[in-house]
Motif scaffolding. Structure first.
Motif, PDB file in Angstrom:
ATOM      1  N   ASP A  38       0.800 -11.682   2.415  1.00 58.19           N
ATOM      2  CA  ASP A  38       1.564 -10.572   2.077  1.00 58.19           C
ATOM      3  C   ASP A  38       2.082  -9.662   3.228  1.00 58.19           C
ATOM      4  O   ASP A  38       1.172  -9.045   3.966  1.00 58.19           O
ATOM      5  CB  ASP A  38       1.111  -9.985   0.736  1.00 58.19           C
ATOM      6  CG  ASP A  38       1.225 -10.890  -0.603  1.00 58.19           C
ATOM      7  OD1 ASP A  38       2.039 -11.902  -0.308  1.00 58.19           O
ATOM      8  OD2 ASP A  38       0.750 -10.466  -1.650  1.00 58.19           O
ATOM      9  N   ALA A  39       3.145  -8.821   3.114  1.00 55.31           N
ATOM     10  CA  ALA A  39       3.599  -8.037   3.795  1.00 55.31           C
ATOM     11  C   ALA A  39       3.457  -6.669   2.949  1.00 55.31           C
ATOM     12  O   ALA A  39       3.940  -6.478   1.909  1.00 55.31           O
ATOM     13  CB  ALA A  39       4.748  -7.932   4.411  1.00 55.31           C
ATOM     14  N   ILE A  40       2.607  -5.678   3.361  1.00 58.16           N
ATOM     15  CA  ILE A  40       2.376  -4.477   2.441  1.00 58.16           C
ATOM     16  C   ILE A  40       3.011  -3.329   3.370  1.00 58.16           C
ATOM     17  O   ILE A  40       2.649  -2.992   4.400  1.00 58.16           O
ATOM     18  CB  ILE A  40       0.931  -4.252   2.292  1.00 58.16           C
ATOM     19  CG1 ILE A  40       0.346  -5.122   1.730  1.00 58.16           C
ATOM     20  CG2 ILE A  40       1.017  -2.736   1.476  1.00 58.16           C
ATOM     21  CD1 ILE A  40      -1.176  -5.364   1.671  1.00 58.16           C
ATOM     22  N   GLN A  41       4.230  -2.808   2.805  1.00 62.65           N
ATOM     23  CA  GLN A  41       4.720  -1.771   3.460  1.00 62.65           C
ATOM     24  C   GLN A  41       4.344  -0.452   2.773  1.00 62.65           C
ATOM     25  O   GLN A  41       4.579  -0.051   1.577  1.00 62.65           O
ATOM     26  CB  GLN A  41       6.434  -1.958   3.270  1.00 62.65           C
ATOM     27  CG  GLN A  41       7.131  -0.791   4.152  1.00 62.65           C
ATOM     28  CD  GLN A  41       8.647  -1.214   4.218  1.00 62.65           C
ATOM     29  OE1 GLN A  41       9.195  -2.364   3.942  1.00 62.65           O
ATOM     30  NE2 GLN A  41       9.450  -0.333   4.469  1.00 62.65           N
ATOM     31  N   LEU A  42       3.992   0.507   3.588  1.00 63.79           N
ATOM     32  CA  LEU A  42       3.997   2.124   3.296  1.00 63.79           C
ATOM     33  C   LEU A  42       4.826   2.991   3.938  1.00 63.79           C
ATOM     34  O   LEU A  42       4.921   3.076   5.208  1.00 63.79           O
ATOM     35  CB  LEU A  42       2.498   2.510   3.445  1.00 63.79           C
ATOM     36  CG  LEU A  42       1.273   1.627   3.209  1.00 63.79           C
ATOM     37  CD1 LEU A  42      -0.111   2.386   3.763  1.00 63.79           C
ATOM     38  CD2 LEU A  42       1.056   1.512   1.740  1.00 63.79           C
ATOM     39  N   GLY A  43       5.870   3.442   3.372  1.00 65.85           N
ATOM     40  CA  GLY A  43       6.838   4.015   3.776  1.00 65.85           C
ATOM     41  C   GLY A  43       7.860   3.126   4.651  1.00 65.85           C
ATOM     42  O   GLY A  43       8.156   2.145   4.272  1.00 65.85           O
ATOM     43  N   ARG A  44       7.812   3.471   6.057  1.00 59.96           N
ATOM     44  CA  ARG A  44       8.506   2.336   6.998  1.00 59.96           C
ATOM     45  C   ARG A  44       7.227   1.572   7.929  1.00 59.96           C
ATOM     46  O   ARG A  44       7.903   0.722   8.494  1.00 59.96           O
ATOM     47  CB  ARG A  44       9.260   3.294   7.977  1.00 59.96           C
ATOM     48  CG  ARG A  44      10.341   3.935   7.375  1.00 59.96           C
ATOM     49  CD  ARG A  44      11.156   4.828   8.600  1.00 59.96           C
ATOM     50  NE  ARG A  44      10.342   5.706   9.305  1.00 59.96           N
ATOM     51  CZ  ARG A  44      10.281   7.023   8.927  1.00 59.96           C
ATOM     52  NH1 ARG A  44      10.876   7.292   8.021  1.00 59.96           N
ATOM     53  NH2 ARG A  44       9.490   7.647   9.902  1.00 59.96           N
ATOM     54  N   ASP A  45       6.028   1.696   7.525  1.00 60.36           N
ATOM     55  CA  ASP A  45       5.063   0.941   8.201  1.00 60.36           C
ATOM     56  C   ASP A  45       4.766  -0.448   7.564  1.00 60.36           C
ATOM     57  O   ASP A  45       4.241  -0.206   6.076  1.00 60.36           O
ATOM     58  CB  ASP A  45       3.803   1.706   8.541  1.00 60.36           C
ATOM     59  CG  ASP A  45       4.006   2.909   9.272  1.00 60.36           C
ATOM     60  OD1 ASP A  45       5.110   3.797   9.031  1.00 60.36           O
ATOM     61  OD2 ASP A  45       3.810   2.807  10.504  1.00 60.36           O
ATOM     62  N   ILE A  46       4.695  -1.249   8.380  1.00 59.87           N
ATOM     63  CA  ILE A  46       4.261  -2.835   7.449  1.00 59.87           C
ATOM     64  C   ILE A  46       3.009  -3.146   7.950  1.00 59.87           C
ATOM     65  O   ILE A  46       2.772  -3.201   9.364  1.00 59.87           O
ATOM     66  CB  ILE A  46       5.326  -3.834   7.769  1.00 59.87           C
ATOM     67  CG1 ILE A  46       6.654  -3.295   7.285  1.00 59.87           C
ATOM     68  CG2 ILE A  46       5.089  -5.108   7.170  1.00 59.87           C
ATOM     69  CD1 ILE A  46       7.976  -4.247   7.601  1.00 59.87           C
ATOM     70  N   LEU A  47       2.334  -3.813   7.129  1.00 58.00           N
ATOM     71  CA  LEU A  47       0.861  -4.139   7.351  1.00 58.00           C
ATOM     72  C   LEU A  47       0.909  -5.610   6.524  1.00 58.00           C
ATOM     73  O   LEU A  47       1.486  -5.983   5.781  1.00 58.00           O
ATOM     74  CB  LEU A  47      -0.254  -3.508   6.628  1.00 58.00           C
ATOM     75  CG  LEU A  47      -0.476  -1.882   6.748  1.00 58.00           C
ATOM     76  CD1 LEU A  47      -1.209  -1.145   5.944  1.00 58.00           C
ATOM     77  CD2 LEU A  47      -0.984  -1.716   8.313  1.00 58.00           C
ATOM     78  N   SER A  48      -0.020  -6.412   7.186  1.00 54.07           N
ATOM     79  CA  SER A  48      -0.145  -7.766   6.854  1.00 54.07           C
ATOM     80  C   SER A  48      -1.495  -8.053   6.347  1.00 54.07           C
ATOM     81  O   SER A  48      -2.625  -7.476   6.926  1.00 54.07           O
ATOM     82  CB  SER A  48       0.479  -9.007   7.671  1.00 54.07           C
ATOM     83  OG  SER A  48      -0.273  -8.967   8.951  1.00 54.07           O
ATOM     84  N   ILE A  49      -1.738  -8.806   5.240  1.00 55.28           N
ATOM     85  CA  ILE A  49      -3.154  -9.257   4.989  1.00 55.28           C
ATOM     86  C   ILE A  49      -3.460 -10.600   5.263  1.00 55.28           C
ATOM     87  O   ILE A  49      -2.419 -11.657   4.795  1.00 55.28           O
ATOM     88  CB  ILE A  49      -3.345  -8.820   3.386  1.00 55.28           C
ATOM     89  CG1 ILE A  49      -4.917  -9.127   2.934  1.00 55.28           C
ATOM     90  CG2 ILE A  49      -2.523  -9.690   2.576  1.00 55.28           C
ATOM     91  CD1 ILE A  49      -5.112  -8.498   1.897  1.00 55.28           C
ATOM     92  N   SER A  50      -4.637 -10.745   5.876  1.00 57.23           N
ATOM     93  CA  SER A  50      -4.653 -12.255   6.125  1.00 57.23           C
ATOM     94  C   SER A  50      -6.375 -12.441   5.943  1.00 57.23           C
ATOM     95  O   SER A  50      -7.266 -11.535   5.900  1.00 57.23           O
ATOM     96  CB  SER A  50      -4.695 -12.424   7.803  1.00 57.23           C
ATOM     97  OG  SER A  50      -5.356 -11.709   8.709  1.00 57.23           O
ATOM     98  N   CYS A  51      -6.723 -13.835   6.054  1.00 56.26           N
ATOM     99  CA  CYS A  51      -8.007 -14.265   5.871  1.00 56.26           C
ATOM    100  C   CYS A  51      -8.661 -15.236   6.685  1.00 56.26           C
ATOM    101  O   CYS A  51      -8.151 -16.139   6.967  1.00 56.26           O
ATOM    102  CB  CYS A  51      -8.230 -14.474   4.410  1.00 56.26           C
ATOM    103  SG  CYS A  51     -10.028 -14.977   3.905  1.00 56.26           S
ATOM    104  N   LEU A  52      -9.756 -14.738   7.574  1.00 64.65           N
ATOM    105  CA  LEU A  52     -10.611 -15.767   8.337  1.00 64.65           C
ATOM    106  C   LEU A  52     -11.684 -16.335   7.507  1.00 64.65           C
ATOM    107  O   LEU A  52     -12.403 -15.488   6.881  1.00 64.65           O
ATOM    108  CB  LEU A  52     -11.114 -15.015   9.673  1.00 64.65           C
ATOM    109  CG  LEU A  52     -10.117 -14.224  10.402  1.00 64.65           C
ATOM    110  CD1 LEU A  52     -10.743 -13.296  11.464  1.00 64.65           C
ATOM    111  CD2 LEU A  52      -9.034 -15.056  11.010  1.00 64.65           C
TER     112      LEU A  52
END
Length: 117
Positions: A87-101
């Protein structure tokens, strides 16, 4: 067989690259567990928590003006929304992604390899 999962939160610019604990973390511009240097991110912007009953991470917007988005859809204020790997999580204009190892007996897999828990 030993199986461990490490969930990561990363930003496109590389300024955020951290493991997510199986507890609660605050994201924001200052005085948070994960600080982001951005004018579009509120001081306390969002909360990510791990739901031990559903075995899933969830995110909640903390009533911000610029909003929190999952995969380009704005989420309601003060409502926990389940997030999944990729999933892409966007806070304001900043985008974070969640991944799993996934670590199985000393072999590392990057999800989408799925291990039934």
């Amino acid at each position: 067989m030993t199986t461990l999962a490490e969930w990561k939160l990363t930003s496109e610019d590389g300024k955020v690259d951290c493991s997510l604990p199986y507890t609660m973390v605050f994201l924001g511009r200052t005085d948070c567990d994960i600080n982001m240097e951005s004018d579009s991110v509120d001081k306390r912007h969002a909360l990510i928590t791990f739901d031990h009953y559903q075995n899933r991470f969830k995110v909640k917007d903390l009533g911000t003006s610029s909003g929190t988005y999952i995969n380009e859809r704005r989420i309601p204020d003060e409502t926990f929304i389940t997030i999944e790997e990729g999933d892409a999580i966007q806070l304001g204009r900043d985008i974070l992604s969640i991944s799993c190892l996934i670590l199985i007996d000393h072999i590392v897999f990057l999800v989408p390899f799925r291990v039934p828990f």
